[in-house]
Scaffold this active site. Structure first.
Site, short mmCIF file in Angstrom:
data_model
loop_
_atom_site.label_atom_id
_atom_site.label_comp_id
_atom_site.label_asym_id
_atom_site.label_seq_id
_atom_site.Cartn_x
_atom_site.Cartn_y
_atom_site.Cartn_z
N ASP A 54 98.83 -33.83 -121.34
CA ASP A 54 98.46 -34.99 -122.20
C ASP A 54 97.76 -34.44 -123.28
O ASP A 54 96.80 -33.53 -123.17
CB ASP A 54 98.10 -36.28 -121.48
CG ASP A 54 98.69 -37.60 -122.36
OD1 ASP A 54 98.65 -37.33 -123.51
OD2 ASP A 54 98.54 -38.68 -121.91
C1 NOJ Z 1 98.63 -39.59 -125.23
C2 NOJ Z 1 99.48 -40.53 -124.41
O1 NOJ Z 1 98.65 -40.72 -123.01
C3 NOJ Z 1 100.80 -40.22 -124.16
O2 NOJ Z 1 101.43 -40.83 -123.55
C4 NOJ Z 1 101.43 -39.81 -125.54
O3 NOJ Z 1 102.77 -39.20 -125.26
C5 NOJ Z 1 100.70 -38.59 -126.12
N1 NOJ Z 1 99.15 -39.04 -126.38
C6 NOJ Z 1 100.99 -38.01 -127.57
O4 NOJ Z 1 100.89 -39.26 -128.27
#
Ligand code: NOJ
Length: 635
Positions: free
Chosen positions: A266
């Site tokens: 993430d």
């Molecule tokens: C953080 C989020 O937790 C995740 O779900 C998301 O896909 C990514 N950022 C990319 O934006």
């Protein structure tokens, strides 16, 4: 598969170390700053670009994607690297056409319709150059204070597994090389939904028993459905951050479950290992993650240290080769080496609106109905409340490419479906009495903003606001029947207001067609069939309250209304509405329940033996309708 492996090995054999490490990096692409993307490709040799303007894509303005610009960057990458780019974007529950938030979709229990919706979502997103998206979100969630519960399938591992399968198959299809198919990403692996106290990014405490019985099942289902990527989560589990856990990523996900795609972190999950106290600096964070099986670094810029780590003998080149292999395999399987470019096609958005509307009406849950719904289409209606003409909130969090113009409000939906109805509405609530006096029935369009849901948007209380409570209480004073249409991104605590309503239709944040879908149910064009996939507590203090709790020596969880000493003294032990609850306009008779084998034991089930349960269900009411038949097993 053999051919794919051969092709991947050929490509790999021609890559320099810099090229290989480049494939393990994802950078940002802003449509307005294409030159920066080209620079990143040239200098960092990136494997993927995320189409995002910020780290909080779910609740901040985002620039749109455009096929011609993506093609231009892709051409640059092909010339420079000879390897296509994965263009990622958060297309969570819709693109131009927005479908219900996943928590609402789960209430439809309709895997076919969910799959169809994701086929349409993939078509819309791929048409603008997106070839990878970060969905399905499969975090079992038992805490509605957590803003991200909107993205989840709720509290049940089986529902999560069915969602996983439907979303992955819808997005990826049987042939991922087709332009209209995009790579899915099961996230957030794992346990993020257990975030302590519902505060985002918080720690979690999950035993192996709980991990395997609740949290892992949906990821296993996603892997079995062929998901090509998985995202590692931010959280730590019992002191060990997931993004540095070899046990979770390599041993459990890749080796035990057999997930054969690649894992992406993430956003910030690698660099955050420093804050989480397991890494001294970015270099050590990279060392921990790559050796734990985390293949791609999402905008953390930590994998830039891999070259040094190899030189120092801390990372084996075979570890790098294995991650690159996994990434290249996905690119080959997605057909990107053969044709990385997009040729936009004409999309039938009307058809997508119909699907979105159908799924929205099947996602709604009728919580209460004292014989008032459905309404006659020539009713005189006082339509009051902050959601009456609201559009943005109805789309929910995590929608980046919505078309506000095409979003149908509750007001417009009622006009569309019941053009002969009289609608009295007032934006000044001091004047609501005048509207109600002129009407036969009151519809209160209530809810919450998308801005109090989603990432980093948790709430300490899931009570509805004092202002809206006041509207409800005042609306009741005029002696008219009061219907609540509740547009929230989570389940809220309704105990204090429930008595004021004659009917409650829980409309969540249902996307572009919310207004039409709600009106179809209100006037009986559609009969409600949704069953909530998350327990509604009576008050915030009951959290966590979920149905599939393991048995304790004494019954602490008064789930089915059993009041006993172990519950709280100041609130009933039962939930306001249990998991699986939802009313209809018709009635059903269940009879002739049969179980073909009542003596089966756990070992037989583990070996694949099944028990067949059947029941006759008869519609005994006055409406054609569908019923979700539920069967629970207790061990
Ligand atoms: C953080 C989020 O937790 C995740 O779900 C998301 O896909 C990514 N950022 C990319 O934006």
């Amino acid at each position: 598969m053999k051919n794919t492996n051969k092709r991947v090995e050929e490509i790999l054999s021609k890559m320099s170390l810099k090229d290989k490490i480049g494939q393990l990096n994802q950078d940002i692409i802003k449509v307005s700053e294409l030159d920066k993307a080209k620079k990143a490709i040239k200098e960092k040799r990136v494997g993927s670009l995320i189409l995002s303007s910020s780290a909080f894509a779910g609740n901040e303005f985002q620039e749109g994607a455009k096929a011609d610009l993506i093609n231009e960057v892709q051409k640059y990458a092909m010339d420079e690297l000879g390897i296509p780019i994965l263009f990622g974007r958060d297309v969570i529950h819709g693109h131009k056409t927005v479908y219900p938030i996943p928590l609402a979709m789960a209430a439809s229990f309709n895997s076919d319709l969910i799959k169809k919706s994701y086929e349409e979502i993939a078509l819309e997103a791929s048409n603008e150059g997106v070839n990878w998206t970060f969905t399905p979100m499969l975090d079992v969630s038992r805490d509605p204070r957590w803003g991200r519960i909107i993205e989840s399938p709720g509290e049940d591992p089986y529902v999560g597994a069915k969602m996983a399968e439907a979303v992955v198959k819808g997005l990826q299809g049987d042939d991922l090389t087709k332009q209209e198919k995009i790579v899915a990403c099961a996230k957030h692996f794992i346990g993020y939904g257990q975030s302590e106290g519902g505060r985002d990014y918080h720690r979690t405490e999950i035993s192996d028993y709980t991990l395997r019985n609740y949290y892992l099942k949906a990821f296993k289902a996603a892997s079995e459905a062929g998901v090509k990527t998985v995202m590692s989560s931010f959280n730590e589990i019992s002191g060990q951050p997931v993004s540095s856990s070899k046990y979770l990523m390599q041993d459990v996900l890749k080796d035990e479950i057999g997930f054969d795609g690649f894992i992406v972190s993430d956003w910030g999950a690698i660099v955050q290992l420093i804050n989480q106290g397991v890494a001294e600096d970015e270099k050590e964070a990279a060392y921990l993650s790559i050796n734990a099986g985390l293949d791609m670094d999402m905008v953390d810029y930590c994998y830039g240290y891999l070259e040094e780590l190899i030189e120092e003998g801390k990372v084996d080149i075979e570890t790098i080769n294995e991650s690159v292999r996994r990434i290249l395999t996905v690119k080959v399987e997605a057909g990107l080496f053969d044709n990385p470019y997009i040729t936009p096609v004409k999309i039938d958005y009307e058809k997508h609106a119909e699907t979105s509307c159908k799924l929205a009406s099947e996602s709604m849950v009728l919580l209460k109905n004292e014989g008032i719904l459905p309404l006659s289409k020539d009713s005189k209606i006082a339509l009051i409340g902050p959601m009456t003409t609201e559009k943005r909130a109805l789309l929910g969090s995590w929608t980046l490419d919505f078309d506000l113009e095409k979003t149908v409000t509750i007001f417009d939906g009622i006009k569309n479906i019941a053009p002969n109805a009289t609608i009295e509405t007032r934006s000044n609530y001091d004047e609501m009495g005048a509207a109600i006096r002129k009407s036969d029935v009151v519809i209160l369009a209530l809810g919450e903003s998308d801005q109090v849901t989603g990432e980093a948007r948790s709430l300490a209380s899931i009570e509805i606001s004092d202002m809206q409570k006041d509207i409800i209480k005042r609306a009741k004073l005029y002696g008219k029947k009061v219907i609540g249409v509740m547009c929230f991104g989570r389940c809220v605590a309704l105990e204090s207001v429930e008595p004021y309503f004659d009917a409650i239709l829980y409309a969540w944040h249902l996307g572009s067609q919310t207004g039409n879908a709600a009106a179809k149910i209100i006037f009986g064009d559609e009969v409600p069939s949704g069953k909530t996939a998350v327990t509604f507590p009576r008050v915030t203090g009951q959290i966590p309250l979920y149905y599939n709790v393991s048995s304790s020596g004494r019954n602490v969880n008064g789930y089915y209304g059993i009041e006993n000493l172990s519950n709280y003294e100041d609130v009933k032990g039962s939930p306001m509405y249990p998991f699986g609850y939802g009313l209809s306009y018709t009635t059903y008779n269940y009879s002739n329940l049969k179980v073909d084998n009542t003596k089966i034991n756990l070992c037989d089930i583990e070996k694949g033996k099944c028990v067949k349960v059947s029941v006759d269900v008869k519609n005994t009411g006055n409406y054609d309708a569908k019923e979700i038949v539920q069967c629970y097993v207790m061990m």
